[in-house]
Motif scaffolding. Structure first.
Motif, PDB file in Angstrom:
ATOM      1  N   TYR A 198      17.506  14.502  50.128  1.00 37.79           N
ATOM      2  CA  TYR A 198      17.389  15.914  50.490  1.00 37.79           C
ATOM      3  C   TYR A 198      16.768  16.128  51.876  1.00 37.79           C
ATOM      4  O   TYR A 198      16.678  17.260  52.344  1.00 37.79           O
ATOM      5  N   LYS A 199      16.328  15.056  52.507  1.00 42.62           N
ATOM      6  CA  LYS A 199      15.627  15.156  53.796  1.00 42.62           C
ATOM      7  C   LYS A 199      16.422  15.928  54.840  1.00 42.62           C
ATOM      8  O   LYS A 199      15.895  16.848  55.475  1.00 42.62           O
ATOM      9  N   ASP A 200      17.669  15.549  55.064  1.00 41.82           N
ATOM     10  CA  ASP A 200      18.447  16.168  56.134  1.00 41.82           C
ATOM     11  C   ASP A 200      18.807  17.620  55.867  1.00 41.82           C
ATOM     12  O   ASP A 200      18.963  18.399  56.801  1.00 41.82           O
ATOM     13  N   VAL A 201      18.908  18.010  54.603  1.00 44.89           N
ATOM     14  CA  VAL A 201      19.264  19.394  54.280  1.00 44.89           C
ATOM     15  C   VAL A 201      18.033  20.296  54.256  1.00 44.89           C
ATOM     16  O   VAL A 201      18.015  21.350  54.889  1.00 44.89           O
ATOM     17  N   TYR A 202      16.980  19.883  53.521  1.00 48.56           N
ATOM     18  CA  TYR A 202      15.834  20.756  53.297  1.00 48.56           C
ATOM     19  C   TYR A 202      14.567  20.371  54.055  1.00 48.56           C
ATOM     20  O   TYR A 202      13.636  21.164  54.119  1.00 48.56           O
ATOM     21  N   GLY A 203      14.492  19.166  54.592  1.00 49.98           N
ATOM     22  CA  GLY A 203      13.260  18.728  55.224  1.00 49.98           C
ATOM     23  C   GLY A 203      12.247  18.322  54.174  1.00 49.98           C
ATOM     24  O   GLY A 203      12.591  18.047  53.029  1.00 49.98           O
ATOM     25  N   ALA A 204      10.977  18.303  54.562  1.00 46.78           N
ATOM     26  CA  ALA A 204       9.895  17.876  53.667  1.00 46.78           C
ATOM     27  C   ALA A 204       9.083  19.073  53.195  1.00 46.78           C
ATOM     28  O   ALA A 204       8.998  20.093  53.875  1.00 46.78           O
ATOM     29  N   LEU A 205       8.486  18.904  52.031  1.00 42.37           N
ATOM     30  CA  LEU A 205       7.513  19.863  51.508  1.00 42.37           C
ATOM     31  C   LEU A 205       6.120  19.327  51.827  1.00 42.37           C
ATOM     32  O   LEU A 205       5.858  18.126  51.653  1.00 42.37           O
ATOM     33  N   TYR A 206       5.245  20.207  52.285  1.00 39.07           N
ATOM     34  CA  TYR A 206       3.887  19.811  52.657  1.00 39.07           C
ATOM     35  C   TYR A 206       2.872  20.648  51.895  1.00 39.07           C
ATOM     36  O   TYR A 206       3.116  21.825  51.635  1.00 39.07           O
ATOM     37  N   GLY A 228      15.607  25.651  49.321  1.00 38.87           N
ATOM     38  CA  GLY A 228      15.048  24.368  48.893  1.00 38.87           C
ATOM     39  C   GLY A 228      13.963  24.450  47.842  1.00 38.87           C
ATOM     40  O   GLY A 228      13.354  23.440  47.509  1.00 38.87           O
ATOM     41  N   GLY A 229      13.705  25.646  47.318  1.00 36.53           N
ATOM     42  CA  GLY A 229      12.686  25.778  46.278  1.00 36.53           C
ATOM     43  C   GLY A 229      11.286  25.517  46.814  1.00 36.53           C
ATOM     44  O   GLY A 229      11.003  25.757  47.985  1.00 36.53           O
ATOM     45  N   TYR A 230      10.416  24.976  45.956  1.00 35.04           N
ATOM     46  CA  TYR A 230       9.028  24.713  46.313  1.00 35.04           C
ATOM     47  C   TYR A 230       8.427  23.747  45.299  1.00 35.04           C
ATOM     48  O   TYR A 230       9.041  23.441  44.275  1.00 35.04           O
ATOM     49  N   ARG A 231       7.218  23.279  45.580  1.00 39.22           N
ATOM     50  CA  ARG A 231       6.482  22.465  44.623  1.00 39.22           C
ATOM     51  C   ARG A 231       5.307  23.299  44.130  1.00 39.22           C
ATOM     52  O   ARG A 231       4.458  23.723  44.912  1.00 39.22           O
ATOM     53  N   TRP A 232       5.280  23.535  42.840  1.00 39.29           N
ATOM     54  CA  TRP A 232       4.322  24.451  42.237  1.00 39.29           C
ATOM     55  C   TRP A 232       2.909  23.878  42.247  1.00 39.29           C
ATOM     56  O   TRP A 232       2.661  22.746  41.813  1.00 39.29           O
ATOM     57  N   ASN A 275      10.465  23.714  41.666  1.00 40.87           N
ATOM     58  CA  ASN A 275      11.043  24.926  41.098  1.00 40.87           C
ATOM     59  C   ASN A 275      11.888  25.667  42.126  1.00 40.87           C
ATOM     60  O   ASN A 275      11.683  25.515  43.324  1.00 40.87           O
ATOM     61  N   GLY A 276      12.781  26.505  41.638  1.00 34.91           N
ATOM     62  CA  GLY A 276      13.536  27.420  42.481  1.00 34.91           C
ATOM     63  C   GLY A 276      14.593  26.794  43.361  1.00 34.91           C
ATOM     64  O   GLY A 276      15.098  27.442  44.278  1.00 34.91           O
ATOM     65  N   ILE A 277      14.960  25.559  43.095  1.00 35.07           N
ATOM     66  CA  ILE A 277      15.934  24.864  43.929  1.00 35.07           C
ATOM     67  C   ILE A 277      17.282  25.574  43.828  1.00 35.07           C
ATOM     68  O   ILE A 277      17.767  25.865  42.750  1.00 35.07           O
ATOM     69  N   GLY A 278      17.847  25.876  44.977  1.00 33.42           N
ATOM     70  CA  GLY A 278      19.121  26.586  45.033  1.00 33.42           C
ATOM     71  C   GLY A 278      18.983  28.097  44.924  1.00 33.42           C
ATOM     72  O   GLY A 278      19.976  28.816  45.014  1.00 33.42           O
ATOM     73  N   MET A 279      17.739  28.588  44.728  1.00 37.80           N
ATOM     74  CA  MET A 279      17.541  30.025  44.520  1.00 37.80           C
ATOM     75  C   MET A 279      16.589  30.672  45.526  1.00 37.80           C
ATOM     76  O   MET A 279      16.771  31.816  45.885  1.00 37.80           O
ATOM     77  N   ILE A 280      15.533  29.941  45.937  1.00 41.06           N
ATOM     78  CA  ILE A 280      14.510  30.519  46.818  1.00 41.06           C
ATOM     79  C   ILE A 280      13.993  29.465  47.797  1.00 41.06           C
ATOM     80  O   ILE A 280      14.266  28.273  47.625  1.00 41.06           O
ATOM     81  N   SER A 286      -2.163  29.094  46.337  1.00 36.07           N
ATOM     82  CA  SER A 286      -3.008  27.908  46.340  1.00 36.07           C
ATOM     83  C   SER A 286      -2.552  26.895  47.379  1.00 36.07           C
ATOM     84  O   SER A 286      -1.350  26.629  47.534  1.00 36.07           O
ATOM     85  N   LYS A 287      -3.518  26.315  48.035  1.00 35.80           N
ATOM     86  CA  LYS A 287      -3.242  25.329  49.085  1.00 35.80           C
ATOM     87  C   LYS A 287      -2.656  24.029  48.538  1.00 35.80           C
ATOM     88  O   LYS A 287      -2.186  23.204  49.303  1.00 35.80           O
ATOM     89  N   THR A 288      -2.657  23.856  47.224  1.00 36.79           N
ATOM     90  CA  THR A 288      -2.100  22.631  46.654  1.00 36.79           C
ATOM     91  C   THR A 288      -0.584  22.721  46.439  1.00 36.79           C
ATOM     92  O   THR A 288       0.033  21.734  46.059  1.00 36.79           O
ATOM     93  N   GLY A 289       0.002  23.868  46.684  1.00 33.20           N
ATOM     94  CA  GLY A 289       1.445  24.004  46.546  1.00 33.20           C
ATOM     95  C   GLY A 289       2.175  23.238  47.637  1.00 33.20           C
ATOM     96  O   GLY A 289       1.603  22.850  48.652  1.00 33.20           O
ATOM     97  N   GLY A 290       3.459  23.030  47.431  1.00 40.20           N
ATOM     98  CA  GLY A 290       4.307  22.372  48.420  1.00 40.20           C
ATOM     99  C   GLY A 290       5.304  23.361  48.984  1.00 40.20           C
ATOM    100  O   GLY A 290       6.093  23.946  48.238  1.00 40.20           O
ATOM    101  N   LYS A 291       5.251  23.568  50.302  1.00 46.81           N
ATOM    102  CA  LYS A 291       6.128  24.530  50.968  1.00 46.81           C
ATOM    103  C   LYS A 291       6.689  23.898  52.228  1.00 46.81           C
ATOM    104  O   LYS A 291       6.193  22.889  52.715  1.00 46.81           O
ATOM    105  N   TYR A 292       7.706  24.537  52.776  1.00 50.25           N
ATOM    106  CA  TYR A 292       8.349  24.050  53.993  1.00 50.25           C
ATOM    107  C   TYR A 292       7.630  24.592  55.230  1.00 50.25           C
ATOM    108  O   TYR A 292       6.843  25.535  55.151  1.00 50.25           O
TER     109      TYR A 292
END
Length: 185
Positions: free
Chosen positions: A43-51, A125-129, A136-141, A172-178
């Motif tokens: 998924y790297k080339d399409v969505y990048g990384a979650l931080y 690309g969704g997010y990491r909760w 979560n939310g892959i393909g939707m948000i 929360s700062k522990t979430g994963g976002k782009y």
């Protein structure tokens, strides 16, 4: 603004950012971390990384000459796209079609693509909760980190498939976002 999500695995001082695939470990961190969507590098080339926020907080995530946009810089972008000044500081859903202007013309569900008039090219690309580390939310948000809100939360922007406006809140700062980097002035 960069027209794609950041996908670096190193800070701009060449320090490696730990890849943290384990959900429980992810949500208990207070140090920098990244992951690929669903912990799959395909998924790297399409969505990048979650931080997580702690990676953003280093101030060294974007390449030299670039930085993670502040909440005010996102508001400037939104206002440039036509959001009225009285909506900029509101929480949750704001604006009219600014989300559509930021969403890519392909990659979203049928009928949910944007017009991408901004060139922002956001993909779902969704997010990491933050609560349990699940994807979560892959393909939707999609979610993008911004600046710090307070000791516990960071500002973010969210775009949804069926919505044409832009969501603004803190989490929360522990979430994963782009991350979208913006060039230094």
């Amino acid at each position: 603004w960069m027209s794609e999500n950041l996908k670096t695995t190193r800070l701009n001082d060449n320090t490696a950012i730990p890849d943290v695939p384990n959900d429980s470990t992810w949500v208990h961190l207070s140090t920098p971390a990244f992951c690929w969507l669903r912990n799959d590098i395909q998924y790297k080339d399409v969505y990048g990384a979650l931080y997580n926020w702690f990676t953003v907080e280093t101030g060294k995530l974007c390449p030299s000459g670039w930085h993670v946009p502040t909440d005010d810089e996102y508001k400037t972008l939104e206002q440039t796209l036509g959001m009225t000044a009285d909506q900029l500081d509101l929480m949750e859903w704001r604006g009219t079609d600014q989300g559509s202007e930021m969403k890519n013309t392909t990659g979203w569900a049928e009928g949910e693509n944007g017009n991408n008039s901004s060139g922002f090219s956001a993909l779902p690309g969704g997010y990491r909760w933050a609560k349990n580390g699940a994807f979560n939310g892959i393909g939707m948000i999609t979610y993008f980190w911004s600046s710090e809100l307070n000791e516990t939360y960071g500002w973010y922007r969210r775009l949804d498939g069926p919505n044409s406006d832009v969501y603004r809140s803190g989490t929360s700062k522990t979430g994963g976002k782009y991350i979208r980097c913006v060039k230094d002035n």
